[in-house]
Design an enzyme around this catalytic site. Structure first.
Site, PDB file in Angstrom:
ATOM      1  N   CYS B 102      31.081  50.354 -45.079  1.00 20.42           N
ATOM      2  CA  CYS B 102      31.481  50.717 -46.443  1.00 20.42           C
ATOM      3  C   CYS B 102      32.925  50.693 -47.015  1.00 20.42           C
ATOM      4  CB  CYS B 102      30.083  51.562 -46.989  1.00 20.42           C
ATOM      5  SG  CYS B 102      30.356  52.251 -48.571  1.00 20.42           S
ATOM      6  N   HIS B 198      24.997  51.537 -45.032  1.00 22.04           N
ATOM      7  CA  HIS B 198      25.151  52.364 -44.222  1.00 22.04           C
ATOM      8  C   HIS B 198      24.388  52.719 -42.606  1.00 22.04           C
ATOM      9  CE1 HIS B 198      28.139  54.886 -46.031  1.00 22.04           C
ATOM     10  NE2 HIS B 198      28.026  54.213 -47.051  1.00 22.04           N
ATOM     11  N   GLU B 200      23.498  54.066 -40.087  1.00 19.43           N
ATOM     12  CA  GLU B 200      23.546  55.489 -39.932  1.00 19.43           C
ATOM     13  C   GLU B 200      22.599  56.108 -41.046  1.00 19.43           C
ATOM     14  OE1 GLU B 200      26.243  54.614 -41.762  1.00 19.43           O
ATOM     15  OE2 GLU B 200      27.113  56.197 -42.664  1.00 19.43           O
TER      16      GLU B 200
END
Lengths: 250, 221
Positions: B102, B198, B200
């Site tokens: 990002c 993302h 994660e």
């Protein structure tokens, strides 16, 4: 294409989930990180923690819980309740929240929205709006619904967008706790007004309610608590129901 | 009871300190001073790496792998890297493995409409505001790709939360996503992988993506 999101919400006080939770045969009931993990496994797109206590001791406990949860779940976590300053927001993010929702503090001092958006990015800043119907419009309420503010919800929603909020968590106080369905008119009005995502909240009692809010309004996400906590439905049930009716979900 | 269609299974982190196994690869996550780094640290750990969080950017200069996480806004992140810009750039050009997420992807570019400070300029082009009227783009969206970093990924949906997108001026795009327009969601140059989503925060799909990332680094080091 962007999918519609399903967000289980956990009301947390003193490190525990307080709304009655009646899962069966599952360990760790009432311990937020475990519940968050269960919802994630069911397919939750995000998790929201709302801290409903106010004392500073409880705040430490909450941050601790957030930290443990962030290590355990790999979907976004939103934390709200009692966030009063940019520093509160920083601590919540540092502890492991991905987004922070602000309500009363934003009404009292709207510039907190732009300050937080500049420092942490708009995508972190969720403004929670508690709305209650007057005759033909809705007013904003603060302090957990105790104080009425003479301000139209739609105007306030537009203002928070202009100030840099990334999302609006819109709760209908009339519908909340009724399990009679979301306030579709309110959700429609606000979601049509603003260009940031609106999360519909308050009143969800059946799978159909979630379908309604996605088919009849431009809400980006639906937040629900009791249907998941009481084990009436799993997040996976919701997704299957929506998918069968042509709503795009993950 | 309806059966759960997509149960989430994360790759088990293997204990590589046992005899006969190579040590886990150390990956350095840059701390810009804002935001949540717990999830990316934990996710990289589960992916088989040994993540460390570096708030001192100087320590990046001899790190094996650099991770630019996706937290905060453009200027604070670019400012943090500014003093070491040339060295970081040299390392990226020399093939040091790197993952940008990002904002961490955006700072790899020359500049961004979000900020006033120049980025690293490792990837040619600039970062622009999304064209959609509904911004930020927040939620789970599909990544269209046949890139090797997605091998084994079952669900194509990844989590996005952004208002800006990369507009590269070189041929580095390996996958795209649609949101009122088509924008690059994964780009690769040298040994740098830059993603808009993302990993994660992307459940099982993100976990497999990161596992692939760690596996490919191990092959290179």
């Amino acid at each position: 294409m962007l999918t519609k999101r399903i967000i289980p919400c956990l009301d947390v006080t003193d490190g525990k989930v307080v709304k009655g939770v009646k899962f069966q045969n599952l360990k760790g009931i009432g311990y937020p990180p475990d519940l968050a993990h269960i919802y994630e496994q069911q397919g939750a797109d995000e998790i929201t923690f709302l801290d409903i206590t106010a004392s500073s001791d409880a705040r430490e406990t909450l941050l601790n819980i957030v930290e443990k949860t962030a290590e355990k779940i790999f979907v976004p976590l939103t934390v709200g309740g009692g966030i009063r300053s940019k520093e509160d927001m920083r601590s919540a993010l540092k502890a492991g929240a991905d987004k922070v929702s602000i309500n009363t503090a934003a009404v009292q001092n709207p510039s907190i929205i732009s300050e937080c958006a500049e420092e942490f990015g708009s995508q972190c800043v969720v403004v929670a709006i508690d709305a209650k119907k007057d005759e033909d419009s809705w007013s904003v309420y603060t302090h957990g619904g105790r104080n009425k503010i003479e301000m139209d919800v739609v105007d306030w929603a537009q203002k928070v967008e202009d100030l840099g909020a990334g999302e609006i968590l819109l709760t209908s106080m009339d519908a909340d706790g009724t399990t009679d369905g979301y306030d579709l008119k309110l959700t429609e009005k606000v979601a049509d007004q603003v260009n940031i995502p609106v999360i519909a909240s308050g009143g969800c009692g059946t799978l159909e309610h979630i379908y309604e809010v996605f088919s009849q309004t431009n809400a980006s996400a639906a937040l629900a608590a009791s249907i998941f906590h009481y084990g009436t439905y799993t997040v996976s049930d919701v997704k299957t129901y929506l998918r069968d009716r042509g709503v795009l979900v993950r | 009871m309806v059966e759960i269609r997509r149960s989430v299974k994360y790759p088990e982190s293997n204990d590589s300190y046992r005899i006969g196994q190579r040590p886990k690869v150390k990956v350095s996550i840059v701390d810009y001073g804002v935001g949540n780094l717990h999830s990316i640290r934990k996710a990289l750990e589960l992916a088989g790496a040994r993540p460390v969080i570096e708030s001192n950017v100087r320590n990046l200069l001899d790190s094996e792998v650099m991770i630019f996480p996706g937290v905060g806004a453009f200027d604070p992140a670019a400012e943090k890297l500014e003093p070491y810009k040339e060295i970081i750039l040299d390392r990226l050009n020399a093939g040091t493995p790197c993952l940008g997420i990002c904002i961490g992807t955006h700072i790899l570019f020359e500049k961004s409409e979000e900020g006033s400070i120049p980025g690293l300029g490792f990837m040619k082009g600039k970062v622009e505001k999304l064209h959609s009227e509904k911004v930020p783009h927040i939620g789970w969206n599909e990544v269209t790709t046949d890139d090797k970093y997605f091998s084994g990924v079952e669900s194509p949906y990844f989590y996005f939360a952004h208002s800006y997108k990369a507009n590269p001026e070189e041929d580095i795009v390996k996958g795209t996503t649609e949101y009122y327009e088509t924008f690059p969601s994964i780009m690769r140059k040298k040994n740098t992988v830059a993603v808009q989503f993302h990993p994660e925060k992307s459940g099982a799909s993100g976990a497999i993506f990161l596992k692939n990332f760690v596996k490919f680094i191990e092959e290179k080091l």
